[in-house]
Design an enzyme around this catalytic site. Structure first.
Site, PDB file in Angstrom:
ATOM      1  CG  HIS A  75      32.428  12.712  42.070  1.00  0.00           C
ATOM      2  ND1 HIS A  75      31.310  13.520  42.024  1.00  0.00           N
ATOM      3  CD2 HIS A  75      32.717  12.404  40.778  1.00  0.00           C
ATOM      4  CE1 HIS A  75      30.945  13.705  40.764  1.00  0.00           C
ATOM      5  NE2 HIS A  75      31.780  13.024  39.997  1.00  0.00           N
ATOM      6  CG  HIS A 233      33.856  15.990  36.361  1.00  0.00           C
ATOM      7  ND1 HIS A 233      33.740  16.169  37.726  1.00  0.00           N
ATOM      8  CD2 HIS A 233      33.039  14.953  36.058  1.00  0.00           C
ATOM      9  CE1 HIS A 233      32.882  15.290  38.213  1.00  0.00           C
ATOM     10  NE2 HIS A 233      32.441  14.538  37.221  1.00  0.00           N
ATOM     11  CG  ASP A 237      33.800  11.194  36.612  1.00  0.00           C
ATOM     12  OD1 ASP A 237      33.649  11.473  37.815  1.00  0.00           O
ATOM     13  OD2 ASP A 237      32.997  11.536  35.730  1.00  0.00           O
ATOM     14  CG  HIS A 260      31.379   6.666  34.764  1.00  0.00           C
ATOM     15  ND1 HIS A 260      32.324   6.972  35.713  1.00  0.00           N
ATOM     16  CD2 HIS A 260      30.519   7.723  34.730  1.00  0.00           C
ATOM     17  CE1 HIS A 260      32.053   8.155  36.235  1.00  0.00           C
ATOM     18  NE2 HIS A 260      30.969   8.627  35.648  1.00  0.00           N
TER      19      HIS A 260
END
Length: 282
Positions: A75, A233, A237, A260
Site C-alpha cells: 500500500h 484494492h 496492490d 502478490h
C-alpha cells in the site's frame, strides 16, 4: 506522468500495527537525494525496494536482505508510485508496515500534507517491448507493449462466492485516477480466516482495517467505500508490487485471479530477458 525525480519535502511519521504480525510499529519517511531510490532501513540494515529483494508471498509483499525482512509494503509502494516518488528513506521499527485503515488513504493524505519536491534529475521509465506471460493453472498475468507512455491494468477477480462474485476493471495509472481507488481496503473471506490464523498471520486484522466477507454480506458496519472495492484494492496492490521494478512501467497488464505472487513472478519474467524491455527518459 512525471518527468523529474521526486522526493518528499520533510519527514513524516506513521504509527500503527502490522496486519499479520499484530505488533505495534512506527514508520518514518524522510527526503532522500536524487538517484538514490526507495530504501527501507531496519536495525541499521538497508533493503532497496526492488523485485531483486522480493520474496514470493500470497498474502502480502515482502522484501528481504539476509535475515532482515519487511512485509506488507504494497500500500505504501502504491502510494509512492502514484505520486512519482523515486527517492525516499524509510525507517521502520518492526517487521511489517502498519496497516492503518487497510487502504492507501492515510499514506497519501499525509504525504500530500507535507508535499513533494522535484529534483534536478530525470526519471527513467521501463518500456515493455514484447509480451510477457506467466500462467498458474487457471490464473494468469501478462504485460504487453503499448504506444502510450502509461501503465494500464486490466484486472479480473472471480471468487465464485455469494457476495464478491466476478469483478473486472480497466485502470490507467495516473495521480488523478489513483484517487478513484486509493480508499479501497484489503479484504478476506470469513471462511479463510481459520487457515490464515493457522499460518500465524492476520494477528492485527480487524474490521477497522479490513473488509470481512461472510457468505452474502460484509461484517463491516459502514459498508463498502466503492461498489467494486474488491477489484479496486487488487489493482492498488498490483501498482505497489509493480513499482518494485524501481521505475514506472509503460505497458498494459492483464490478469485473471492475480495477486502478490503473480505480480512478482511477472516482474521476474520481464527482467529475465533484456529483449523484453528498455529504459527511457520521459
Amino acid at each position: 506522468m512525471f518527468k523529474k525525480q521526486i522526493t518528499i519535502k520533510k519527514a513524516i511519521i506513521f504509527k500503527g500495527i502490522g496486519l499479520h504480525s499484530g505488533e505495534p510499529v512506527s514508520l518514518k519517511l524522510s527526503p532522500e537525494k536524487k538517484n538514490t531510490g526507495i530504501i527501507f532501513y531496519k536495525k541499521n540494515k538497508k533493503i532497496k525496494a526492488s523485485w531483486k529483494n522480493a520474496e514470493v508471498s500470497q498474502l502480502c509483499t515482502k522484501i528481504k536482505n539476509k535475515n532482515i525482512t519487511i512485509s506488507t509494503i504494497e500500500h505504501l509502494m502504491s502510494t509512492l508510485s502514484s505520486l512519482g516518488i523515486t527517492n525516499l528513506k524509510i525507517e521502520i521499527s518492526g517487521s511489517e508496515i502498519p496497516i492503518l485503515d487497510g487502504s492507501a488513504k492515510i499514506f497519501l493524505d499525509e504525504i500530500l500534507k507535507v508535499g513533494t519536491l522535484e529534483q534536478d534529475a530525470n526519471q527513467k521509465f521501463i518500456k515493455i517491448k514484447k509480451k510477457v506471460l506467466y500462467e498458474d493453472k487457471e490464473k494468469f498475468i501478462c504485460i504487453n507493449p503499448i504506444k502510450e507512455k502509461k501503465l494500464i491494468i486490466d484486472f479480473t477477480i472471480d471468487y465464485n462466492d455469494q457476495f464478491i462474485k466476478k469483478q473486472k476493471l480497466i485502470y490507467t495509472h495516473s495521480p488523478d485516477n489513483f484517487r478513484d481507488i486509493y480508499l479501497a481496503r484489503t479484504f478476506c473471506l470469513q471462511k479463510d480466516l481459520e487457515k490464515i490464523f493457522s499460518l500465524g498471520l492476520g494477528k492485527g486484522g480487524s474490521l477497522d482495517n479490513a473488509i470481512i466477507v461472510s457468505e452474502n454480506k460484509i461484517l463491516n458496519q459502514g459498508g463498502l467505500r466503492y461498489p467494486n472495492e474488491f477489484v479496486k484494492h487488487k489493482i492498488l496492490d498490483c501498482i505497489g508490487d509493480l513499482y518494485l521494478a524501481e521505475n514506472q512501467i509503460w505497458g498494459k497488464v492483464e490478469t485473471y485471479g492475480g495477486g502478490h505472487e503473480l505480480n512478482l513472478l511477472l516482474l521476474r519474467e520481464v527482467f529475465k530477458n533484456k529483449e523484453n524491455y528498455e529504459f527511457f527518459d520521459y
